[in-house]
Write an enzyme that holds these catalytic residues in place. Structure first.
Site, mmCIF file in Angstrom:
data_model
loop_
_atom_site.group_PDB
_atom_site.id
_atom_site.type_symbol
_atom_site.label_atom_id
_atom_site.label_comp_id
_atom_site.label_asym_id
_atom_site.label_seq_id
_atom_site.Cartn_x
_atom_site.Cartn_y
_atom_site.Cartn_z
ATOM 1 N N CYS A 92 0.832 -1.198 0.000
ATOM 2 C CA CYS A 92 0.000 0.000 0.000
ATOM 3 C C CYS A 92 0.873 1.256 0.000
ATOM 4 O O CYS A 92 1.811 1.364 0.797
ATOM 5 C CB CYS A 92 -0.891 -0.041 1.236
ATOM 6 S SG CYS A 92 -1.695 1.505 1.637
ATOM 7 N N GLU A 93 0.577 2.184 -0.881
ATOM 8 C CA GLU A 93 1.386 3.397 -0.962
ATOM 9 C C GLU A 93 1.132 4.354 0.204
ATOM 10 O O GLU A 93 1.898 5.288 0.420
ATOM 11 C CB GLU A 93 1.133 4.126 -2.281
ATOM 12 C CG GLU A 93 -0.243 4.723 -2.429
ATOM 13 C CD GLU A 93 -0.425 5.445 -3.752
ATOM 14 O OE1 GLU A 93 -1.249 6.363 -3.805
ATOM 15 O OE2 GLU A 93 0.263 5.092 -4.737
ATOM 16 N N HIS A 94 0.081 4.102 0.970
ATOM 17 C CA HIS A 94 -0.241 4.983 2.094
ATOM 18 C C HIS A 94 0.510 4.603 3.372
ATOM 19 O O HIS A 94 0.923 5.485 4.128
ATOM 20 C CB HIS A 94 -1.746 4.965 2.369
ATOM 21 C CG HIS A 94 -2.557 5.427 1.214
ATOM 22 N ND1 HIS A 94 -3.739 4.837 0.827
ATOM 23 C CD2 HIS A 94 -2.342 6.434 0.323
ATOM 24 C CE1 HIS A 94 -4.230 5.455 -0.233
ATOM 25 N NE2 HIS A 94 -3.400 6.426 -0.562
ATOM 26 N N HIS A 95 0.662 3.299 3.608
ATOM 27 C CA HIS A 95 1.324 2.853 4.834
ATOM 28 C C HIS A 95 2.491 1.908 4.577
ATOM 29 O O HIS A 95 3.168 1.498 5.514
ATOM 30 C CB HIS A 95 0.308 2.150 5.749
ATOM 31 C CG HIS A 95 -0.867 3.004 6.126
ATOM 32 N ND1 HIS A 95 -2.082 2.917 5.483
ATOM 33 C CD2 HIS A 95 -0.998 3.990 7.047
ATOM 34 C CE1 HIS A 95 -2.918 3.797 6.002
ATOM 35 N NE2 HIS A 95 -2.290 4.470 6.951
ATOM 36 N N GLN A 133 -5.100 -0.474 -4.775
ATOM 37 C CA GLN A 133 -5.674 -1.567 -5.570
ATOM 38 C C GLN A 133 -6.384 -1.018 -6.797
ATOM 39 O O GLN A 133 -6.323 -1.621 -7.882
ATOM 40 C CB GLN A 133 -6.635 -2.384 -4.711
ATOM 41 C CG GLN A 133 -7.202 -3.601 -5.446
ATOM 42 C CD GLN A 133 -8.028 -4.487 -4.536
ATOM 43 O OE1 GLN A 133 -7.773 -4.571 -3.340
ATOM 44 N NE2 GLN A 133 -9.024 -5.151 -5.091
ATOM 45 N N HIS A 161 -6.027 -6.188 2.506
ATOM 46 C CA HIS A 161 -5.101 -5.102 2.777
ATOM 47 C C HIS A 161 -4.653 -5.157 4.241
ATOM 48 O O HIS A 161 -5.472 -5.050 5.152
ATOM 49 C CB HIS A 161 -5.767 -3.750 2.497
ATOM 50 C CG HIS A 161 -6.079 -3.540 1.046
ATOM 51 N ND1 HIS A 161 -5.490 -2.534 0.307
ATOM 52 C CD2 HIS A 161 -6.894 -4.206 0.197
ATOM 53 C CE1 HIS A 161 -5.948 -2.593 -0.936
ATOM 54 N NE2 HIS A 161 -6.795 -3.605 -1.025
ATOM 55 N N CYS A 163 -3.140 -2.962 5.813
ATOM 56 C CA CYS A 163 -3.342 -1.686 6.509
ATOM 57 C C CYS A 163 -4.678 -1.685 7.242
ATOM 58 O O CYS A 163 -4.878 -0.882 8.160
ATOM 59 C CB CYS A 163 -3.244 -0.506 5.534
ATOM 60 S SG CYS A 163 -4.395 -0.558 4.163
#
Length: 203
Positions: A92-95, A133, A161, A163
């Site tokens: 995940c590019e956020h976490h 995704q 996910h 996250c």
């Protein structure tokens, strides 16, 4: 002073050196409150940098290279080609925690087909990048459409996910589904229904 290395795939991106990457990992360990001089962590910055190079190797690949060879001797075959259950892991590019799932890719040939392993390689290439995704689903579909130029492409991804499972709401087992349809799949609902039917029935 370490010199930055220009990214070979994107000239606008300046990549730090290996030593700078290892120093960044060490900084994170110190921020966590760890003793980076203890035996178990002495080589960790080097190992993490090496692992990241493998986990995010998709930045050094291009779909044009993977889909460059097609086969035109298909004995008049014009029906759907469906590759199911392509397992992948991404981040995940956020976490920057894992996304684990399966991709299902179908396309309608337009006079030629591509080796089945090439489709799986495209999925793997985009998975080995920081992702959402939704973006990954669209990237796979549009790359195949733009390079192979079939009559249409259908992509469905189902994934869990971490996250959501490991942090935040901490709900394990929740699955996210995303789809992207192009051309004949986008304009003809019957093709979408057939794709989903074949996918779920195994016919």
């Amino acid at each position: 002073m370490n010199k930055h290395i220009a990214d070979t795939k994107n000239n606008d991106v300046i990549r730090p050196t290996q030593a700078e990457a290892e120093a960044a990992v060490k900084t994170l360990l110190l921020w966590l409150g760890e003793d980076t001089s203890r035996e178990g962590l002495i080589e960790t910055p080097k190992r993490v940098a090496k692992a990241y190079k493998e986990l995010f190797s998709g930045y050094q690949q291009s779909p044009e290279e993977e889909l460059g060879t097609v086969f035109e001797e298909v004995a008049g075959y014009k029906d759907m080609v469906l590759i199911k259950d392509i397992s992948f892991f991404s981040h995940c590019e956020h976490h920057m925690v894992p996304i684990i799932g399966k991709a299902h890719v179908g396309y309608l040939p337009n006079g030629s087909v591509v080796g089945l392993s090439k489709i799986a390689r495209v999925v793997d290439m985009f998975a080995h990048r920081l992702q959402t995704q939704e973006s990954m689903t669209a990237q796979i579909a549009h790359s195949i459409q733009n390079i192979l130029k079939p009559l249409g492409v259908a992509v469905l991804i189902e994934a869990e996910h971490m996250c959501m499972a490991m942090r935040g709401i901490r709900k394990q087992g929740s699955t996210t589904l995303t789809t992207t349809f192009t051309d004949a799949f986008e304009t003809d609902i019957a093709n979408q229904v057939r794709f989903m039917t074949m996918l779920r029935s195994g016919s």
